[in-house]
Design an enzyme around this catalytic site. Structure first.
Site, PDB file in Angstrom:
ATOM      1  N   GLU A 215      34.962 -24.194 -63.321  1.00 32.34           N
ATOM      2  CA  GLU A 215      34.163 -25.226 -62.650  1.00 32.34           C
ATOM      3  C   GLU A 215      34.687 -26.601 -63.037  1.00 32.34           C
ATOM      4  O   GLU A 215      34.804 -26.911 -64.224  1.00 32.34           O
ATOM      5  CB  GLU A 215      32.696 -25.092 -63.042  1.00 32.34           C
TER       6      GLU A 215
ATOM      7  N   TYR B  21      33.058 -31.709 -56.075  1.00 32.75           N
ATOM      8  CA  TYR B  21      32.699 -30.569 -56.924  1.00 32.75           C
ATOM      9  C   TYR B  21      33.543 -29.378 -56.488  1.00 32.75           C
ATOM     10  O   TYR B  21      33.752 -29.154 -55.291  1.00 32.75           O
ATOM     11  CB  TYR B  21      31.222 -30.217 -56.772  1.00 32.75           C
TER      12      TYR B  21
END
Length: 396
Positions: free
Chosen positions: A206, A118
């Site tokens: 993101e 992530y």
């Protein structure tokens, strides 16, 4: 401003960030053509069909599917295009899918599951620095990772005056447990990602997941990108990416009148001047037992036209049971707001919900006279506490 995954990946590619290749399709037929093109370009035989909406959690809602043949591409695309996709971020009403991204399957068949990471970049307002947030637990909800395994969530703060330094990119790659070629590729990935973030004036980038393949490639499999609205004048090419089908119609209408408006889920419409006072008013509504239906800042240049527009926008929300006007006349004049309220009543017609009005400051006396002479059925308040009591009595 939010942009779609395929648009975010286009930006990433310009900054030498490796991505999962894909082609946009608006119909099942275009999806088949996209799959054939991807096969010719990449050699892939499996394809991922991804709904393109401004919301996360698409996979959980059935908006991301694997197709193992061209026939499956057509069938899956046909089912996703036109569906109402419901995810935790769309709310129960969901969003209609108008297009899909047909992407190559970067999870090599027959191999064990590759590493997923992530990574996001945003502004840490408390420190006044950019921050890279990253984790070895990619592909999961980052909130769940933070709650259950916070030790697996890392942060690297960046001074925006000097930008990301090489040692910081290497530190991130090392903390993710990467060595050799994969380490080098992650350093390149992080550097390109930050360069894109700063160059396009993004408020958030993101990537979840960031994928490490078995042959040590580092790829952005997804891309969520938000651009600072205040910087769009510097990026007309990015502003052209705006998808009006994904925007709240009320918010788009508000922008035409230079009103700062955000829809919420409550029952008390709020019309206020100044962001701070607007937030305080929303808190007051909530403490009184009501729920704010919107954030609406009429700003310092409000006049009868903009105030009327604000009323119309608030009244379009059928959940609204009352409207609270809370104006402190500093830059904006209270009499202008009062005239706007009167004009709104006359032009809109019968308004069947109570209106609570608190006007204090510049020309407040004149404003009070305008309201009184109009004969309107409004509930005046002098103190904020009085407005709160009226909310409790009329709405709750």
């Amino acid at each position: 401003m939010n942009i779609h995954e395929y648009q975010g990946k286009e930006l990433l590619k310009k900054f030498n960030v490796n991505i999962q290749e894909g082609i946009l399709a608006n119909t099942p037929g275009e999806a088949v053509a996209a799959a054939n093109t991807l096969h010719a370009q990449t050699g892939t035989n499996y394809y991922v069909i991804k709904a393109q909406v401004h919301a996360g959690g698409r996979g959980k809602g059935g908006g991301v599917k694997l197709a193992k043949s061209i026939d499956e591409v057509k069938d899956i695309a046909g089912k996703i295009i036109g569906m109402t996709l419901v995810t935790p971020q769309t709310g129960p009403q969901g969003k209609v899918v108008h297009k899909v991204l047909v992407a190559q399957d970067v999870y090599y068949p027959g191999e064990s599951k590759p590493l997923e990471f992530y990574m996001s970049i945003l502004l840490d307002r408390e420190r006044g620095q950019d921050v890279v947030i990253y984790s070895t637990e990619g592909g999961m909800d980052i909130e769940e990772v933070a709650a259950k395994t916070p030790e697996k969530l890392f942060k690297e703060h960046i001074d925006p005056g000097v930008g990301l330094q090489p040692f910081q990119a290497r530190k991130i790659a090392f903390r993710l447990g990467l060595e050799g070629e994969a380490n080098k590729q992650m350093v390149k990935f992080v550097t390109g990602l930050y360069n894109m973030f700063s160059s396009v004036d993004a408020s958030l980038v993101e990537i979840n997941p960031v994928l490490k393949t078995s042959d040590n490639k580092i790829l952005a499999v997804d891309a969520k990108v938000n651009i600072d609205d205040n910087a769009l004048y510097r990026h007309p090419d990015i502003e052209a990416m705006r998808d009006l089908q994904e925007e709240d119609p009320a918010e788009m209408e508000a922008k035409q009148f230079n009103l700062n408006y955000v829809s919420l889920d409550g029952n008390v419409g709020c019309m206020v001047n100044g962001a701070g006072l607007a937030m305080a008013t929303m808190d007051m509504v909530k403490l009184s037992g009501g729920e704010p239906a919107n954030f609406l800042d009429v700003g310092g240049t409000a006049n009868a036209t903009t105030v009327e527009a604000g009323f119309r926008i608030i009244l379009e929300d059928k959940k609204v049971k009352a409207i609270l006007v809370n104006i402190f006349g500093g830059i904006v004049r209270c009499d202008r707001v009062a005239q706007g309220i009167v004009d709104a009543y006359k032009n809109i017609g019968s308004i069947n919900i109570p209106i609570i009005v608190r006007l204090q400051g510049t020309n407040a006396v004149e404003a009070k006279k305008i309201i009184e002479d109009s004969g309107l059925k409004v509930y005046p308040a002098v103190l904020l506490s009085e407005a709160a009591d009226l909310v409790k009595r009329l709405v709750v």
